[in-house]
Design a protein around this motif. Structure first.
Motif, PDB file in Angstrom:
ATOM      1  N   ALA A 164       0.865  -1.190   0.000  1.00 30.75           N
ATOM      2  CA  ALA A 164       0.000   0.000   0.000  1.00 30.75           C
ATOM      3  C   ALA A 164       0.893   1.229   0.000  1.00 30.75           C
ATOM      4  O   ALA A 164       2.005   1.196   0.527  1.00 30.75           O
ATOM      5  N   GLY A 165       0.397   2.291  -0.603  1.00 32.78           N
ATOM      6  CA  GLY A 165       1.187   3.518  -0.652  1.00 32.78           C
ATOM      7  C   GLY A 165       1.266   4.045  -2.071  1.00 32.78           C
ATOM      8  O   GLY A 165       0.294   3.946  -2.830  1.00 32.78           O
ATOM      9  N   ASP A 166       2.430   4.584  -2.425  1.00 31.66           N
ATOM     10  CA  ASP A 166       2.580   5.212  -3.743  1.00 31.66           C
ATOM     11  C   ASP A 166       2.460   4.178  -4.852  1.00 31.66           C
ATOM     12  O   ASP A 166       3.302   3.281  -4.970  1.00 31.66           O
ATOM     13  N   TYR A 219       4.958   1.271  -6.395  1.00 28.35           N
ATOM     14  CA  TYR A 219       4.518  -0.126  -6.492  1.00 28.35           C
ATOM     15  C   TYR A 219       4.857  -0.682  -7.874  1.00 28.35           C
ATOM     16  O   TYR A 219       5.387  -1.785  -8.015  1.00 28.35           O
ATOM     17  N   GLU A 220       4.565   0.121  -8.882  1.00 27.69           N
ATOM     18  CA  GLU A 220       4.815  -0.360 -10.248  1.00 27.69           C
ATOM     19  C   GLU A 220       6.296  -0.488 -10.532  1.00 27.69           C
ATOM     20  O   GLU A 220       6.739  -1.449 -11.173  1.00 27.69           O
ATOM     21  N   LYS A 221       7.064   0.458 -10.041  1.00 25.56           N
ATOM     22  CA  LYS A 221       8.502   0.407 -10.317  1.00 25.56           C
ATOM     23  C   LYS A 221       9.208  -0.675  -9.498  1.00 25.56           C
ATOM     24  O   LYS A 221      10.230  -1.207  -9.902  1.00 25.56           O
ATOM     25  N   ALA A 222       8.648  -0.965  -8.320  1.00 22.71           N
ATOM     26  CA  ALA A 222       9.258  -2.010  -7.478  1.00 22.71           C
ATOM     27  C   ALA A 222       8.811  -3.413  -7.894  1.00 22.71           C
ATOM     28  O   ALA A 222       9.424  -4.407  -7.493  1.00 22.71           O
ATOM     29  N   ALA A 223       7.758  -3.477  -8.718  1.00 24.82           N
ATOM     30  CA  ALA A 223       7.145  -4.777  -9.041  1.00 24.82           C
ATOM     31  C   ALA A 223       8.136  -5.827  -9.549  1.00 24.82           C
ATOM     32  O   ALA A 223       8.101  -6.976  -9.085  1.00 24.82           O
ATOM     33  N   PRO A 224       9.031  -5.491 -10.474  1.00 22.11           N
ATOM     34  CA  PRO A 224       9.952  -6.536 -10.944  1.00 22.11           C
ATOM     35  C   PRO A 224      10.792  -7.126  -9.810  1.00 22.11           C
ATOM     36  O   PRO A 224      11.135  -8.304  -9.839  1.00 22.11           O
ATOM     37  N   PHE A 225      11.081  -6.304  -8.816  1.00 24.43           N
ATOM     38  CA  PHE A 225      11.915  -6.782  -7.702  1.00 24.43           C
ATOM     39  C   PHE A 225      11.072  -7.572  -6.705  1.00 24.43           C
ATOM     40  O   PHE A 225      11.528  -8.569  -6.152  1.00 24.43           O
ATOM     41  N   LEU A 226       9.826  -7.119  -6.500  1.00 21.61           N
ATOM     42  CA  LEU A 226       8.918  -7.901  -5.650  1.00 21.61           C
ATOM     43  C   LEU A 226       8.715  -9.280  -6.279  1.00 21.61           C
ATOM     44  O   LEU A 226       8.630 -10.295  -5.573  1.00 21.61           O
ATOM     45  N   ASP A 227       8.670  -9.322  -7.597  1.00 19.50           N
ATOM     46  CA  ASP A 227       8.418 -10.602  -8.280  1.00 19.50           C
ATOM     47  C   ASP A 227       9.614 -11.553  -8.201  1.00 19.50           C
ATOM     48  O   ASP A 227       9.443 -12.764  -8.360  1.00 19.50           O
ATOM     49  N   ILE A 228      10.787 -11.012  -7.960  1.00 25.66           N
ATOM     50  CA  ILE A 228      11.958 -11.889  -7.743  1.00 25.66           C
ATOM     51  C   ILE A 228      11.833 -12.530  -6.359  1.00 25.66           C
ATOM     52  O   ILE A 228      12.141 -13.705  -6.176  1.00 25.66           O
ATOM     53  N   MET A 229      11.335 -11.767  -5.394  1.00 25.76           N
ATOM     54  CA  MET A 229      11.295 -12.253  -4.003  1.00 25.76           C
ATOM     55  C   MET A 229       9.982 -12.968  -3.672  1.00 25.76           C
ATOM     56  O   MET A 229       9.905 -13.649  -2.655  1.00 25.76           O
ATOM     57  N   GLY A 230       8.976 -12.776  -4.499  1.00 31.00           N
ATOM     58  CA  GLY A 230       7.667 -13.316  -4.129  1.00 31.00           C
ATOM     59  C   GLY A 230       6.930 -13.977  -5.270  1.00 31.00           C
ATOM     60  O   GLY A 230       7.336 -13.891  -6.433  1.00 31.00           O
ATOM     61  N   LYS A 231       5.818 -14.622  -4.911  1.00 33.63           N
ATOM     62  CA  LYS A 231       4.989 -15.286  -5.929  1.00 33.63           C
ATOM     63  C   LYS A 231       3.751 -14.465  -6.270  1.00 33.63           C
ATOM     64  O   LYS A 231       3.118 -14.685  -7.294  1.00 33.63           O
ATOM     65  N   SER A 232       3.347 -13.545  -5.402  1.00 35.15           N
ATOM     66  CA  SER A 232       2.203 -12.695  -5.730  1.00 35.15           C
ATOM     67  C   SER A 232       2.282 -11.404  -4.929  1.00 35.15           C
ATOM     68  O   SER A 232       3.049 -11.305  -3.959  1.00 35.15           O
ATOM     69  N   ARG A 233       1.478 -10.433  -5.391  1.00 36.65           N
ATOM     70  CA  ARG A 233       1.479  -9.133  -4.710  1.00 36.65           C
ATOM     71  C   ARG A 233       0.087  -8.535  -4.805  1.00 36.65           C
ATOM     72  O   ARG A 233      -0.591  -8.660  -5.818  1.00 36.65           O
ATOM     73  N   PHE A 234      -0.294  -7.902  -3.720  1.00 39.60           N
ATOM     74  CA  PHE A 234      -1.607  -7.258  -3.646  1.00 39.60           C
ATOM     75  C   PHE A 234      -1.362  -5.767  -3.419  1.00 39.60           C
ATOM     76  O   PHE A 234      -0.572  -5.402  -2.553  1.00 39.60           O
ATOM     77  N   TYR A 235      -2.066  -4.917  -4.174  1.00 36.42           N
ATOM     78  CA  TYR A 235      -1.989  -3.478  -3.923  1.00 36.42           C
ATOM     79  C   TYR A 235      -3.285  -3.069  -3.235  1.00 36.42           C
ATOM     80  O   TYR A 235      -4.380  -3.260  -3.780  1.00 36.42           O
ATOM     81  N   LEU A 236      -3.161  -2.506  -2.032  1.00 33.01           N
ATOM     82  CA  LEU A 236      -4.343  -2.339  -1.175  1.00 33.01           C
ATOM     83  C   LEU A 236      -4.730  -0.880  -0.925  1.00 33.01           C
ATOM     84  O   LEU A 236      -5.552  -0.593  -0.056  1.00 33.01           O
ATOM     85  N   GLY A 237      -4.095   0.046  -1.650  1.00 32.36           N
ATOM     86  CA  GLY A 237      -4.517   1.448  -1.518  1.00 32.36           C
ATOM     87  C   GLY A 237      -3.623   2.248  -0.598  1.00 32.36           C
ATOM     88  O   GLY A 237      -2.397   2.256  -0.730  1.00 32.36           O
ATOM     89  N   ASP A 238      -4.246   2.933   0.368  1.00 29.43           N
ATOM     90  CA  ASP A 238      -3.507   3.874   1.217  1.00 29.43           C
ATOM     91  C   ASP A 238      -2.602   3.176   2.223  1.00 29.43           C
ATOM     92  O   ASP A 238      -2.925   2.076   2.706  1.00 29.43           O
TER      93      ASP A 238
END
Ligand SMILES: NC(=O)C1=CN([C@@H]2O[C@H](COP(=O)(O)OP(=O)(O)OC[C@H]3O[C@@H](n4cnc5c(N)ncnc54)[C@H](OP(=O)(O)O)[C@@H]3O)[C@@H](O)[C@H]2O)C=CC1
Ligand SMILES: O=CC(=O)O
Length: 343
Positions: A188-190, A194-213
């Motif tokens: 949650a947050g900016d 979130y979009e720019k960090a996504a490729p790196f989150l995808d290296i460390m994880g199998k899924s990601r949820f964007y939850l707003g504020d």
């Protein structure tokens, strides 16, 4: 430099989102609470990943394998930890080292922090020589520690006052999922970060949820861990009851694993709980911290949580027996102690 690296990564044209102002808050695609990796392709080559300099603060049970996975994927990683020696294995794998969070954020485009609790997350971000002192506009800070919403909002405000972007991204999944790059990020947050960090989150994880504020990721994580802590306490009661009535607890674990209440946690931890060994994946002190924070969250909205409150008492008793650094499955020892006091 940071703008070039984080906000204009060298991603092939076919993968790039529609051009927008970096600070436009409108989502790139209809806001969904469930955003999978497939919507934001990962940079395809090691060169593209390596063009963003990544900082990682906190080399504990979780931070260390997460940073290792970034390194293995070809990322340019700089690490810091309060106890410096825990950085050595990472440096051996090619990570750079800096001697303060401030130096890490000053030299890196995107910094992740994986710290024990609200106090340490705030101190590392906002304290002396903290991340806030080194970060600036065009950079990003992603806090993946499990903290309460108020702490996350405080860190977010201080980071954003510098012009940098903030994302909270606590993880569901323990030591093994961290090693296997199978974490679930609750972010949650900016949105841009979130979009720019996504490729790196995808290296460390199998899924990601964007939850707003900011605060929603923290709250989701606490609710999940409140359920998990109560499940574990109930499972411990079941193991001890089965033993007391003369059943084989190993058979109980097998029966549970085949039915509707099956959870990987039971099959994973049950056999060692029966042997009274608790190899630490998720420290009991962190589970109790999460119960405490979840109860605070419930209190803030006058939600009744009697089961979690009772489970929290057990974790507190287990801590008082010196089990803080054991795995949270050691909560069963608190029940054993209660049983021996009764007999
Ligand atoms: N282990 C797990 O299964 C999971 C844990 N989490 C959460 O992730 C976070 C990290 O967990 P985990 O890696 O297991 O924990 P660890 O206890 O292994 O690591 C904690 C990290 O925080 C650092 N730290 C603690 N206090 C301070 C302080 N005052 N100042 C600076 N640094 C500090 C430690 O540094 P040092 O090495 O110097 O002590 C260490 O790097 C926690 O919020 C936890 O709840 C989330 C999902 C799963
Ligand atoms: O926070 C712990 C986990 O296993 O998730």
């Amino acid at each position: 430099m940071a703008f070039c690296s984080i906000f204009c990564p060298r991603i092939p044209v076919r993968f790039r989102p529609k051009p927008i102002s970096p600070f436009l808050s409108k989502p790139l695609f209809p806001l969904s609470y469930r955003v999978y990796s497939s919507l934001q392709p990962t940079p395809s080559t090691k060169d593209e990943l390596g063009s963003v300099s990544i900082g990682f603060l906190g080399m504990g049970i979780m931070g260390s394998p997460m940073a290792q996975n970034l390194l293995k994927a070809g990322c340019d990683v700089t690490v810091w930890n309060r106890t410096k020696s825990k950085c050595d294995p990472l440096v051996g794998l090619g990570a750079k080292y800096k001697s303060s969070p401030e130096e890490v954020t000053a030299t890196c485009d995107l910094t992740f922090a994986m710290l024990a609790d609200p106090e340490s997350a705030i101190d590392v971000a906002c304290g002396k020589n903290g991340a806030v002192s080194g970060i600036s506009s065009g950079k990003g800070y992603v806090d993946v520690s499990t903290v309460d919403a108020a702490s996350s909002i405080l860190i977010s405000k201080q980071i954003k006052d510098t012009g940098a972007l903030f994302l909270e991204a606590p993880v569901s999944g323990s030591k093994k999922p961290a090693e296997d790059g199978q974490l679930i990020f609750l972010t949650a947050g900016d949105k841009l970060l979130y979009e720019k960090a996504a490729p790196f989150l995808d290296i460390m994880g199998k899924s990601r949820f964007y939850l707003g504020d900011v605060g929603n990721g923290a709250a989701m994580k606490l609710v999940v861990n409140m359920i998990m802590g109560s499940m574990m306490a109930s499972f411990a009661e079941g193991i001890l009851l089965s033993q007391k009535v003369g059943l084989d607890p190993n058979v109980l674990v097998e029966v549970v694993s085949q039915g509707a209440i099956n959870a990987p946690m039971y099959s994973l931890k049950g056999p060692s709980m029966i042997k009274s060994v608790y190899p630490t994946a998720f420290p009991l002190k962190h589970q109790q911290k999460d119960m405490r924070l979840a109860l605070g969250l419930a209190e803030s909205v006058s939600q009744s949580t009697p089961i979690a409150a009772a489970a929290n008492e057990l974790y507190k008793v287990a801590k008082s027996y010196g089990l803080s650094d054991e795995d949270f499955s050691a909560v069963i020892e608190a029940l054993k102690a209660a049983r021996s006091q009764q007999s």
